[in-house]
Design an enzyme around this catalytic site. Structure first.
Site, short mmCIF file in Angstrom:
data_model
loop_
_atom_site.label_atom_id
_atom_site.label_comp_id
_atom_site.label_asym_id
_atom_site.label_seq_id
_atom_site.Cartn_x
_atom_site.Cartn_y
_atom_site.Cartn_z
N ARG A 550 0.84 -1.21 0.00
CA ARG A 550 0.00 0.00 0.00
C ARG A 550 0.87 1.25 0.00
O ARG A 550 1.92 1.30 0.65
CB ARG A 550 -0.89 0.04 1.24
CG ARG A 550 -2.12 -0.84 1.15
CD ARG A 550 -3.08 -0.51 2.27
NE ARG A 550 -2.42 -0.50 3.57
CZ ARG A 550 -2.85 0.20 4.62
NH1 ARG A 550 -3.93 0.96 4.51
NH2 ARG A 550 -2.21 0.15 5.75
N SER A 611 7.16 -5.07 7.57
CA SER A 611 6.77 -6.07 8.59
C SER A 611 7.56 -7.36 8.48
O SER A 611 6.99 -8.45 8.33
CB SER A 611 5.27 -6.33 8.49
OG SER A 611 4.56 -5.14 8.67
N ASP A 665 4.73 -3.20 11.72
CA ASP A 665 3.30 -2.93 11.92
C ASP A 665 2.94 -2.82 13.39
O ASP A 665 1.98 -2.14 13.75
CB ASP A 665 2.45 -4.01 11.23
CG ASP A 665 2.86 -5.42 11.63
OD1 ASP A 665 3.88 -5.58 12.33
OD2 ASP A 665 2.17 -6.37 11.22
#
Length: 925
Positions: A550, A611, A665
């Site tokens: 994203r 992550s 994250d």
């Protein structure tokens, strides 16, 4: 006068619908903990949680307390679907007066009957005193049961009034009497003395009773239901239309609030004879019914039973004839004094009159035997009255059955209920139209239900043996289930040990000289501040944590935070190709996004959520330790991830990229919640994987220079236990799951907790249970033997708190080609609950170590702190979060911990890290 009498005994359809509604309301009242005490329909739990499945076998004793007799049976089941049980029985007449005497004497008499029966019927199978002989006790009186083998008598009826029994546990009284017989009873050396006339002591010889154990108590209604169950054909309702009237059915256990059982179903004894005692039947009570009620031993009580029980139907007819005689409608000019005698008109007289379809000859004979001189017209009219009284009784039984059917259909969330109903009793057997009326009227009142009526075969004998057999089967199954699930069930001491071990590993991970050997890495993130609410501006965020990537722009203003984002796919070839190819693809995605958002001319601070395990050496400098989640891009492990991104930007000639922070994250989750709650100093992820971070005192972080302030520590706690410290809680199921992963021996704590593994743990348990014949009749489908076929999302569906989810469980199992019974579904839910509860408890133990360390670090008696949390397991599983909160409270009682669901921790959180970094930089300038 005759027409008026007949009309009063005929209840209109509209009124039957209203009555059915009242019955359903009373069912709900009786099941509710709040209203149970006031309910007229008592809805007593029986603690029978299963019907026979056809595998029951063995010898079972039954004691049935009848009107004036005790019946003792020995029933042998062969595990053949209960198609051909062998039965022996003997009936013992009760001595005169015993029904009104002392309770102890009644139970002593029953025990002596058992003793004699066994002495006369001992076989090589039953005579072995070493082997337990289970006994089922049919006790047809209203009891409050708290277990299958524990029941207090609430009240006597049917002519019994023995002293010293009401309020006592009748199972214990019978067992004590049996035990007393075994040791010689009254010490008479086997010659039983009796205070009762007609009871010859010489007829009794002592049997060996040491192996007789009362394991179940039930009434005849429950026995009726059980005897109608055969293999592949469960029966879930029973109606007894006898001297009294009653019904039982299998209710959803979670709705039976007066019992603690919440899983599966439980048979409930409605005791519907008291329906209407609150006045709801007043308008259907005729003057004849009122006369019968007033003359009874319990006026105003059991009013429904007095309309339908065979004990009362003859009396209703008698009072109707008395009234019609007074009106000169029948027996004009003849002597009718016999009608003044209570009880003279029995149910057998009534049945003889109505079952004769050929004229009035038999009617005349019956009436003349009673001492009446009827005319032809009298015979016809008496027959009409008898048919109306008995037809009304059958109709009212149908109303009660319809209420039960509709209630079951609604509470099981079914469009159509198909169910078998066991039926027994004098009225059912004696009235040739009873079944027709019961079927047609119940169908009319509950058109959504299709009930098949099954005649009971000795419900109080054979059925009682089946109750006993099912109880033993379930007890044996429960022992095996507990043996399988036992290792998954953690005690408080187990969890406290995990908490202490986590604390030890945290200290090791923070220590300068012990860090390298710690299983909990405790990685510094170089995030030293959480948001304070003064952050302003536009920030870019990148989120790389899986196959989707994203890019976001986040605007932080006084009014709040707004975001725009786009998702880009990372093809498998790029995931497994070269590092250059991966980061070039990421830059291409960033350029595409900035172009669409008209941001190409601006240079915005960027936070990068990455992550994967990294060794962070600065806020914008982190070395990749290892790839996970299917990534294997070459040339990246050991390299600075931010530098790889910058080099790709240089290759792509994208100069407007200002990477100010790299984070994972978990840190992003903490930061995203910290913007709204300054007390949020912990981040927790419980989804596909699991991790935690928290704000540690700098003086405790031995791997970074400096003692002032705090720093967020990325714990990487998924690897907790990789050094073997958790071996004591690793089960055989966990070991199999671990061995079949791509990283055996690694991330062992994560493999006990996270969503990636819970479904597979459940599958391993199911395979063992199937192998042990506890599930699916011992037959595992090929699909069940397929790795990872049982998805963790199934646990959320299966563990929904009420019984409606059981249909969805069956759907899931059907997808796995498993032919599951209702009991299989219940047991599957128990397995899922055990696995998910352990996961939540272990997560709580880890979190307890964190909050207790923070409390001690700060020298506080009580710590108040918030946790930002994200992850599908925490968010979507119906019980995980509540189990986590409860366990944390138990393990860290001096910490007040609140939880905030993170909104886009990896996107919004990354931007906020960049925003805080920019704020701190400006403040420094």
């Amino acid at each position: 006068q005759i027409q008026r009498a007949l009309r009063s005994l005929c209840i209109p359809l509209e009124r039957l619908h209203i009555m059915k509604g009242h019955m359903m309301q009373d069912i709900c009242k009786g099941l509710s903990r709040q209203t149970h005490a006031q309910a007229k329909v008592r809805m007593l739990p029986t603690y029978i949680c299963s019907t026979p499945n056809g595998t029951e076998k063995g010898n079972f004793l039954v004691v049935e307390l009848c009107q004036n007799q005790v019946r003792i049976l020995l029933v042998t089941l062969y595990g053949d679907g209960n198609m051909s049980p062998q039965m022996m029985y003997k009936i013992f007449d009760m001595p005169e007066g015993i029904m009104q005497g002392e309770g102890e004497a009644l139970f002593d008499f029953i025990a002596q009957c058992v003793s004699q029966f066994l002495a006369e019927t001992t076989t090589p199978d039953t005579g072995n005193s070493e082997e337990r002989l289970p006994l089922g006790f049919v006790f047809p009186f209203t009891c409050q049961q708290t277990q299958l083998d524990k029941a207090e008598l609430l009240s006597w009826s049917k002519g019994f009034s023995c002293s010293g029994v009401v309020g006592k546990d009748v199972v214990q009284m019978l067992q004590s009497a049996i035990n007393k017989q075994e040791v010689g009873g009254n010490g008479s050396g086997g010659r039983w003395l009796s205070p009762w006339r007609g009871w010859k002591s010489s007829q009794f010889a002592p049997g060996q009773l040491s192996h007789v154990e009362v394991v179940a108590l039930m009434n005849d209604t429950v026995g009726t239901m059980m005897t109608c169950c055969t293999e592949g054909r469960p029966c879930e309702i029973a109606v007894v239309a006898d001297k009294g009237s009653n019904c039982c059915f299998m209710a959803e256990a979670y709705l039976v609030e007066t019992a603690e059982e919440t899983s599966g179903r439980m048979c409930v004894n409605t005791e519907w004879g008291c329906f209407g005692d609150d006045g709801t039947l007043d308008d259907v009570f005729t003057p004849y019914d009122r006369s019968v009620d007033e003359e009874s031993s319990n006026p105003g009580e059991k009013r429904f039973e007095k309309l339908v029980g065979t004990l009362y139907l003859g009396e209703i007819v008698r009072h109707a004839l008395i009234a019609l005689t007074a009106e000169k409608a029948v027996f004009t000019g003849t002597d009718t004094a016999v009608l003044k005698e209570k009880g003279v008109f029995t149910i057998q007289h009534v049945l003889d009159i109505i079952n004769n379809e050929d004229g009035t000859t038999d009617v005349k004979r019956v009436l003349e035997v009673l001492g009446l001189q009827p005319s032809e017209r009298d015979c016809g009219r008496v027959q009409q009255i008898c048919r109306a009284v008995v037809g009304r009784a059958a109709t009212l039984h149908a109303v009660g059955l319809a209420a039960i059917l509709s209630y079951m259909c609604q509470t099981r969330d079914l469009e159509t209920l198909m169910v078998n109903v066991g039926v027994d009793g004098e009225l059912y057997k004696g009235y040739n139209r009873f079944e027709e009326i019961l079927q047609s009227v119940s169908r009319l009142l509950s058109p959504e239900c299709l009930a098949t009526l099954l005649p009971s075969r000795d419900g109080s004998g054979r059925g009682a043996a089946m109750v006993t057999a099912v109880a033993l089967r379930l007890a044996a199954q429960r022992r095996e289930v507990n043996e399988v699930l036992g290792p998954l069930r953690l005690t408080q001491a187990d969890l406290e040990k995990v908490q202490a071990l986590m604390r030890q590993e945290m200290e090791k991970g923070l220590g300068k000289h012990t860090h390298a050997t710690a299983s909990v890495r405790m990685l510094p993130t170089y995030v030293s501040h959480t948001p304070d609410g003064t952050e302003r501006g536009d920030f870019l965020a990148l989120d790389l944590g899986g196959t989707n990537f994203r890019v976001l722009v986040v605007r932080v203003t006084e009014e709040g935070i707004s975001m725009a984002s786009e998702i880009y796919v990372i093809p498998a070839a790029i995931m497994r190709g070269t590092g250059e190819g991966l980061f070039d693809h990421i830059i291409d995605c960033i350029v595409d996004f900035q172009t669409k958002q008209n941001l190409m001319t601006q240079t915005l601070p960027l936070g990068f959520t990455f992550s994967f395990p990294c060794q962070q050496v600065g806020l914008d400098k982190a070395l990749l330790l290892t790839w996970t989640k299917g990534f294997t891009a070459s040339g990246c492990v050991g390299q600075d991830v931010v530098q790889l991104l910058r080099e790709a930007a240089h290759r792509k000639q994208h100069s407007g990229l200002q990477v100010v922070a790299l984070l994972n994250d978990t840190v992003g989750t903490m930061m995203s919640c910290g913007y709204d709650d300054p007390k949020c100093e912990i981040g927790l992820i419980v989804g596909t994987g699991t991790n935690a971070c928290y704000m540690e005192e700098m003086k405790n972080v031995g791997t970074v220079e400096g003692n002032e302030g705090r720093m967020c520590i990325n714990m990487e706690w998924g690897a907790f236990g990789d050094n073997g410290c958790l071996d004591h809680i690793f089960t055989q199921f966990d070991k199999v799951v671990d061995e079949t992963t791509i990283n055996p021996g690694k991330q062992r704590f994560e493999k006990l907790i996270s969503g990636m593994y819970l479904g597979e743990i459940v599958r391993q348990v199911l395979l063992v249970m199937t192998e042990r014949q506890l599930l699916f009749q011992g037959r595992a489908s090929s699909k069940l033997q397929t790795r990872n076929i049982f998805q963790t999302k199934f646990l959320s569906t299966i563990e929904l708190s009420n019984g409606l989810a059981l249909r969805q469980i069956r759907t899931i199992l059907n997808e796995l080609d498993l032919d599951a019974s209702f009991e299989d579904s219940v047991l599957l839910r128990e397995v899922c609950q055990a696995v998910s509860l352990r996961a939540a408890q272990l997560c709580a133990a880890g979190l307890a170590a964190v909050v207790e360390k923070m409390r001690e670090n700060r020298g506080l008696d009580r710590l108040s702190v918030s946790v930002g949390v994200d992850g599908t397991l925490y968010k979507l599983h119906p019980c995980f979060s509540s189990n986590l909160h409860k366990t944390l409270k138990d393990l860290a009682p001096n910490c007040d911990v609140s939880f905030h669901l993170s909104e886009d921790g990896s996107g919004k959180g990354a931007a906020l890290v960049a925003a805080v970094a920019s704020r701190i930089a400006r403040a420094g300038q």
